[in-house]
Write a protein that holds these residues in place. Structure first.
Motif, short mmCIF file in Angstrom:
data_model
loop_
_atom_site.label_atom_id
_atom_site.label_comp_id
_atom_site.label_asym_id
_atom_site.label_seq_id
_atom_site.Cartn_x
_atom_site.Cartn_y
_atom_site.Cartn_z
N ASP A 206 31.91 68.29 58.10
CA ASP A 206 31.73 69.56 58.46
C ASP A 206 31.58 69.82 59.93
O ASP A 206 31.56 70.93 60.43
CB ASP A 206 30.73 70.40 57.76
CG ASP A 206 31.19 71.73 57.63
OD1 ASP A 206 32.05 72.32 57.44
OD2 ASP A 206 30.05 72.68 57.46
N PHE A 208 31.74 70.60 63.54
CA PHE A 208 32.70 71.17 64.36
C PHE A 208 32.13 70.98 65.88
O PHE A 208 32.91 70.52 67.06
CB PHE A 208 33.14 72.47 64.24
CG PHE A 208 33.86 73.12 65.15
CD1 PHE A 208 35.05 72.63 65.73
CD2 PHE A 208 33.02 74.40 65.95
CE1 PHE A 208 35.71 73.50 67.03
CE2 PHE A 208 33.94 75.04 67.04
CZ PHE A 208 35.26 74.30 67.53
N VAL A 209 31.15 71.57 66.29
CA VAL A 209 30.59 71.69 67.63
C VAL A 209 30.58 70.52 68.28
O VAL A 209 31.04 70.50 69.63
CB VAL A 209 29.26 72.52 67.60
CG1 VAL A 209 28.59 72.60 68.90
CG2 VAL A 209 29.24 73.72 66.69
N TYR A 212 33.88 68.84 68.87
CA TYR A 212 34.70 69.63 69.83
C TYR A 212 34.48 69.22 71.24
O TYR A 212 35.45 69.10 72.08
CB TYR A 212 34.24 71.22 69.56
CG TYR A 212 35.05 72.14 70.56
CD1 TYR A 212 36.41 72.14 70.31
CD2 TYR A 212 34.22 73.05 71.22
CE1 TYR A 212 37.04 73.13 71.05
CE2 TYR A 212 34.86 74.09 71.92
CZ TYR A 212 36.38 74.14 72.07
OH TYR A 212 37.05 75.03 72.61
N PHE A 213 33.23 69.00 71.61
CA PHE A 213 32.97 68.64 72.69
C PHE A 213 33.33 66.81 73.18
O PHE A 213 33.67 66.58 74.32
CB PHE A 213 31.58 68.67 73.19
CG PHE A 213 31.14 70.19 73.44
CD1 PHE A 213 31.57 70.71 74.75
CD2 PHE A 213 30.74 71.02 72.48
CE1 PHE A 213 31.38 72.03 74.95
CE2 PHE A 213 30.56 72.25 72.54
CZ PHE A 213 30.81 72.83 73.86
N PRO A 223 38.22 70.11 61.52
CA PRO A 223 37.53 71.19 62.13
C PRO A 223 38.13 71.63 63.28
O PRO A 223 38.30 72.82 63.77
CB PRO A 223 36.24 71.03 62.12
CG PRO A 223 35.79 69.79 61.21
CD PRO A 223 37.16 69.08 61.05
N ILE A 226 41.41 73.17 62.85
CA ILE A 226 41.14 74.48 62.33
C ILE A 226 40.87 75.51 63.29
O ILE A 226 41.43 76.45 63.46
CB ILE A 226 40.13 74.56 61.02
CG1 ILE A 226 40.60 73.95 59.89
CG2 ILE A 226 39.77 76.04 60.45
CD1 ILE A 226 39.47 73.44 58.74
N TYR A 227 39.96 74.93 64.26
CA TYR A 227 39.63 76.01 65.24
C TYR A 227 40.53 76.45 66.19
O TYR A 227 40.79 77.58 66.34
CB TYR A 227 38.59 75.18 66.18
CG TYR A 227 38.19 75.65 67.29
CD1 TYR A 227 37.24 76.96 67.06
CD2 TYR A 227 38.48 75.60 68.63
CE1 TYR A 227 36.74 77.86 68.23
CE2 TYR A 227 38.07 76.46 69.78
CZ TYR A 227 37.14 77.60 69.68
OH TYR A 227 36.69 78.26 70.62
N THR A 230 42.59 78.69 64.12
CA THR A 230 42.07 80.32 64.03
C THR A 230 41.72 81.05 65.27
O THR A 230 41.53 82.15 65.27
CB THR A 230 40.55 80.22 63.21
OG1 THR A 230 39.62 79.54 64.16
CG2 THR A 230 40.46 79.66 61.89
N LYS A 231 42.18 80.46 66.19
CA LYS A 231 42.43 81.24 67.61
C LYS A 231 43.37 82.26 67.43
O LYS A 231 43.33 83.22 67.91
CB LYS A 231 42.60 80.14 68.80
CG LYS A 231 41.30 79.65 69.34
CD LYS A 231 41.52 78.94 70.55
CE LYS A 231 40.15 78.79 71.26
NZ LYS A 231 40.50 77.88 72.34
N LYS A 232 44.48 81.83 66.78
CA LYS A 232 45.47 82.67 66.49
C LYS A 232 45.40 83.30 64.94
O LYS A 232 44.29 82.85 64.45
CB LYS A 232 46.93 82.24 66.74
CG LYS A 232 47.25 81.61 67.90
CD LYS A 232 48.40 80.60 67.91
CE LYS A 232 47.77 79.23 67.87
NZ LYS A 232 48.71 78.45 67.50
N ARG A 233 46.42 83.82 64.63
CA ARG A 233 45.83 84.39 63.08
C ARG A 233 46.35 82.98 62.13
O ARG A 233 47.42 82.38 62.44
CB ARG A 233 47.05 85.33 62.78
CG ARG A 233 46.89 86.00 61.29
CD ARG A 233 46.04 87.22 61.49
NE ARG A 233 45.55 87.59 59.98
CZ ARG A 233 44.61 88.67 60.00
NH1 ARG A 233 43.94 89.09 60.88
NH2 ARG A 233 44.18 88.74 58.58
N VAL A 234 45.71 82.44 61.25
CA VAL A 234 45.60 81.41 60.51
C VAL A 234 46.64 81.75 59.19
O VAL A 234 46.94 82.91 58.65
CB VAL A 234 44.49 81.13 59.67
CG1 VAL A 234 44.55 80.25 58.61
CG2 VAL A 234 43.48 80.77 60.77
N ILE A 238 46.16 76.83 55.47
CA ILE A 238 44.99 76.43 55.93
C ILE A 238 43.85 76.93 54.60
O ILE A 238 43.02 76.03 54.11
CB ILE A 238 44.09 77.06 57.09
CG1 ILE A 238 44.74 76.17 58.05
CG2 ILE A 238 42.80 76.93 56.96
CD1 ILE A 238 44.21 74.86 58.31
#
Lengths: 277, 275
Positions: A206, A208-209, A212-213, A223, A226-227, A230-234, A238
Motif C-alpha cells: 500500500d 505510496f509516500v 514516491y520519493f 500506487p 495510480i497517483y 489520479t492527477k487527471k480523471r481516472v 483502475i
C-alpha cells in the motif's frame, strides 16, 4: 461473555459502512458501461478487458507484488532475528538506544522517511558518480527499512508473554541453542512473527509516500502509477483493478482464517484430551 | 552456559543494527546536512531564517492533525471496547473487516471519497433525489479532515482493540462487584489500563495526518495546502532539496516534541494510578 446490545451492533455496523462505502463505490462503478461515476448506465465487464490491455498497469502490479513479497520476507527474517537479539540484551542503555532508533521510522512521518532516504541515495549516487540511482534497489531498501520496526515491535511483546525458563529448560534437557530456538522460542513468538509479516506485506503493498520519493522512472509501483493517473480523471479500469485486488485479498484472508481456525480447533481438542487423561 | 547463549542471541541482531545505522540514522544526518547548506553546498542558515513564511501552513497541518486524531479516538474507543466484548471467534472476523480496507490502495480510497463528495457526486445526487438542496462538501476543511479520519481510522482501532482484548476481564468484574457503575468502571479501570493503546493509536493517526500530502490535494482542492504538500513540491516540482530538507527537519522535530509531551503525559497518568 454477555450478548451485545442492539446499540453496540448498530454502532459497529455504522463504522463498517463508513469504512467500506468508498470501496463499494469503486467496485460498483467498475461494472459501469459508461465512463462516469455519477450515472450507472448498465452492467459491463469492458473495463476489466481494458485493464488487461493496459501493459503499464499490469507491469506496475507485478513490480508491486515482487517488491512487497521480497521486502516483507527479508524484513521478517531480519526483524525476528533482531527481536531475539534485542530481547537478550543485558545492557540497558544499548537496548534503549536500539529500540529508540527502531522507533524512528514509525514515529517519523512517511514523507520525512521518504525524503531522507531519497537524499541519502542521491548523495551516494553523486559521490559514486551514478546518475539515476533510484530504482528497484532503492525501493527495496526503503521498504525493508520501514517494515523492520513493525516486525520487531510485533515480535518483541511475545517474549514477555513467553516463559523464559522454557528455552533454558529445553537446553537443560539437551537441546542445542539452535534447537531450543526453533522448537521452543520460535513457536511461541510465531503469532508475532506472522503479524509482523502480514503488516509488512500490507504496508509495502500500500505504500505510496515513501516509494514516491525513492523510485525512479523505470520501476513504477502500482500506487505510483495510480497517483500519476489520479492527477487527471481516472478511467474505470483502475476501479476494475482495485476490485480485483480487493476480492483476491478477501479470498486470501478467508482462507488464512479458515486454516487458522482449523489449527486452533486441533490444539483445543488436543488440550482437551490431555486434560481428560 | 547462559552467557554463551546470550552472546549468540546478541550477535543475531547485529545485521539489523548495521542496517539501522546506515538506513535510519545516516539518512537523517543527510537531511540535516542539506538543510544547513545552500544549492552549491556551502554552509548557510538562510533556510531556517526563511521559515516564518511557512508558519501558517505548519499551524494548519498540526490543527487538522489534532482534530482528525481526536475524532478518530472518539469513534474508535467504543468500537474497540465493543469488539473486545464479543466472542473471540467473532472478534477475529471483525478485526479482519477493520483491517481489510487498508489493503485497498490509499490513493484510490481517497479518490473514491472525491467521487462521493463532489458537487455532482454520489452524496449530492442522492440528496437532490430526496428533495434536498446540494451541499458544499468537497474542497472544504471538513472534507480534508474526513479523509484523514477515514484513511487512518484502522490505525486507531487496532492498537486500542489489542490492549482491550488482553485486559484481564476479572479486574473489570471486580470493579463492578465493588459497586462501580459503567462510567466509573470505564474511567477508573478500563481507560487507565488501555492507555498504552490510546497513546499508540494517537501516534499512528496523528503523524500521518499532519504530514499527509495527497488527501489535501484531492479533498481540499488545493485550498488548504498542508506541510506535506509544500515538501513534495520542493522536492519533486521545484527541485529545491535544501528548503525541502529544512521543512522536513522542522516537521520531524515538531512531531517528536508532540510525541514527547504525549508520552510524558501518559507516564504521569500511570504514575498517578500507582499512587
Amino acid at each position: 461473555m454477555k450478548k451485545l446490545s442492539i446499540s453496540s451492533k448498530i454502532y459497529m455496523a455504522l463504522i463498517l459502512i463508513f469504512l467500506y462505502a468508498p470501496i463499494f463505490v469503486l467496485i460498483f462503478f467498475s461494472f459501469n458501461e459508461a465512463n462516469s461515476t455519477s450515472v450507472f448506465t448498465h452492467f459491463s465487464l469492458k473495463w476489466y478487458g481494458e485493464l488487461f490491455r493496459d501493459t503499464n498497469t499490469i507491469k506496475a502490479l507485478k513490480n508491486t507484488l515482487v517488491l512487497a513479497i521480497s521486502s516483507s520476507v527479508i524484513a521478517t527474517i531480519l526483524g525476528t532475528a533482531a527481536a531475539v537479539g534485542i530481547n537478550a540484551m543485558r545492557s540497558k542503555p544499548l537496548k534503549t538506544t536500539v529500540l529508540t532508533t527502531t522507533n524512528i521510522p514509525m514515529m517519523n512521518p512517511d514523507i520525512v522517511t521518504g525524503v531522507s532516504m531519497m537524499l541519502l541515495f542521491v548523495l551516494v549516487g553523486k559521490l559514486v558518480g551514478i546518475k539515476g540511482v533510484l530504482g528497484f534497489q532503492t525501493l527495496l531498501i526503503a521498504h525493508i527499512t520501514f517494515n523492520l520496526p513493525y516486525v520487531i515491535l510485533s515480535v518483541l511483546p511475545r517474549f514477555k508473554q513467553m516463559d523464559n525458563n522454557l528455552a533454558e529448560a529445553a537446553q537443560d534437557l539437551g537441546c542445542t541453542p539452535a534447537q531450543s530456538f526453533f522448537r521452543v522460542v520460535l513457536p511461541s513468538i510465531m503469532p508475532g512473527v506472522l503479524t509482523g509479516f502480514i503488516m509488512s506485506f500490507t504496508l509495502s503493498l500500500d505504500d505510496f509516500v515513501i516509494s514516491y520519493f525513492v523510485s525512479g522512472p523505470e520501476f513504477q509501483t502500482l500506487p505510483i502509477r495510480i497517483y500519476s493517473m489520479t492527477k487527471k480523471r481516472v478511467t474505470p479500469d483502475i476501479y476494475a483493478l482495485s476490485t480485483i485486488i480487493f476480492v483476491s485479498i478477501l479470498v486470501l484472508l478467508i482462507l488464512i482464517n479458515i486454516s487458522q481456525r482449523k489449527g486452533e480447533n486441533k490444539i483445543k481438542t488436543n488440550n482437551f484430551t490431555k486434560e481428560m487423561e | 552456559m547462559k552467557k554463551k547463549a546470550s552472546l549468540s542471541s546478541k550477535l543475531i541482531s547485529s545485521p539489523y543494527i548495521v542496517w539501522m545505522i546506515i538506513f535510519i540514522v545516516f539518512p537523517l544526518l543527510v537531511v540535516a546536512y542539506y538543510s544547513f547548506t545552500d544549492m552549491s553546498g556551502n554552509f548557510t542558515l538562510n533556510n531556517f531564517n526563511n521559515l516564518s513564511r511557512y508558519a501558517p501552513i505548519f499551524t494548519r497541518s498540526i490543527w487538522f492533525g489534532l482534530v482528525a486524531t481526536l475524532i478518530s479516538l472518539v469513534i474508535s474507543y467504543p468500537l474497540a471496547y465493543i469488539i473486545s466484548q464479543i466472542p473471540i471467534s467473532k472478534q477475529k472476523t471483525i478485526v479482519l473487516l477493520v483491517m481489510l480496507p487498508m489493503w485497498m490502495n490509499f490513493l484510490l480510497r481517497t479518490y473514491s471519497w472525491m467521487l462521493l463528495l463532489e458537487d455532482t457526486g454520489i452524496i449530492n445526487n442522492f440528496l437532490v433525489k430526496m428533495g434536498f438542496s446540494r451541499l458544499k462538501l468537497i474542497n472544504t476543511e471538513a472534507a480534508v479532515i474526513l479523509g484523514m479520519v477515514y484513511n487512518y481510522l484502522p490505525y486507531m482501532i487496532l492498537p486500542l482493540y489489542s490492549v482491550m482484548s488482553k485486559m484481564d476481564k476479572s479486574v473489570i468484574e471486580a470493579a463492578r462487584d465493588l459497586g462501580g457503575n459503567t462510567t466509573t468502571v470505564i474511567s477508573k479501570v478500563v481507560f487507565p489500563l488501555s492507555l498504552p493503546g490510546v497513546i499508540s493509536g494517537i501516534t499512528m493517526v496523528f503523524v500521518p495526518s499532519v504530514s499527509t500530502f495527497y488527501i489535501s490535494q484531492k479533498l481540499g482542492g488545493g485550498k488548504f495546502p498542508l506541510i506535506g504538500d509544500v515538501i513534495e513540491m520542493k522536492f519533486l516540482v521545484s527541485y529545491n532539496y535544501n528548503v525541502g530538507a529544512t521543512l522536513s527537519l522542522v516537521l520531524m522535530v515538531l512531531i517528536l516534541i508532540c510525541l514527547f509531551f504525549m508520552n510524558k503525559f501518559a507516564d504521569s497518568e500511570q504514575g498517578g494510578i500507582i499512587i
